[in-house]
Scaffold this active site. Structure first.
Site, short mmCIF file in Angstrom:
data_model
loop_
_atom_site.label_atom_id
_atom_site.label_comp_id
_atom_site.label_asym_id
_atom_site.label_seq_id
_atom_site.Cartn_x
_atom_site.Cartn_y
_atom_site.Cartn_z
N SER A 48 -12.77 -75.64 -51.54
CA SER A 48 -12.60 -76.10 -52.91
C SER A 48 -12.95 -77.57 -52.99
CB SER A 48 -11.14 -75.92 -53.36
OG SER A 48 -10.92 -76.51 -54.62
N TYR A 61 -2.22 -77.45 -51.40
CA TYR A 61 -3.48 -76.80 -51.75
C TYR A 61 -4.66 -77.60 -51.21
CZ TYR A 61 -7.04 -74.43 -54.54
OH TYR A 61 -8.15 -73.73 -54.94
#
Length: 169
Positions: A48, A61
């Site tokens: 990501s 995350y």
């Protein structure tokens, strides 16, 4: 481990295929399957853009996505002697429609003039799988967002420390 035995661990993934998505599997389990990959195989992990940039309260995350980048280059070096390439993709804002319609400002803040769509990521995966020379790389698919410097009052952006960012998907 034989390919048939690897299929028992990952029944949804065809082990004789040239593409294997390793981003969700523990490195140990993946390492037990090294013998199942054919020469010329390609692994594409999904990381990501959060591995490079963050918002408040996204530590776990962001760290997990950064770990996928490290896993990618480490696996690339381990599997290179077997003729297996390992790369990753770091998508930015991909509009899946899951969270409703985007506001026009959401699209226009991207240098590309729009948010990404799933097909943008799919095209990146195909590129990495078909390119026999690209190895240990991360392809950022974010419409230029991670390269854009934004300052208060520029590009229609205003700093608001009271506003909370959206949660990562």
């Amino acid at each position: 481990m034989r390919a048939s035995a690897a299929g028992a661990f990952f029944p949804a993934v065809p082990t004789r295929s040239s593409t294997f998505c390793a981003g969700r599997f523990a490195p140990y389990l993946l390492s037990t399957c090294f013998g199942a990959f054919s020469r010329g195989a390609s692994i594409v992990n999904i990381a990501s853009s959060r591995a490079f940039m963050s918002q408040k309260d996204t530590e776990s995350y962001s760290a997990a996505k950064g770990g996928i980048l490290a896993l990618t280059h480490a696996l690339a070096m381990s599997l290179a002697p077997r003729g297996v390439r390992v790369n990753s993709i770091s998508p930015g804002w991909i509009d899946t429609g899951k969270f409703g319609s985007l506001m026009w400002e959401d699209a226009l803040q991207h240098p590309a003039g729009r948010a990404g769509v799933p097909a943008d990521v799919v095209k990146g995966v195909f590129f990495l799988c078909l390119s026999g020379f690209v190895n240990a790389e991360n392809l950022v698919i974010d419409g230029g967002m991670t390269r854009m410097m934004v300052y208060h009052g520029e590009e229609g952006w205003t700093y608001n420390p009271e506003a909370r960012g959206t949660e990562p998907s």
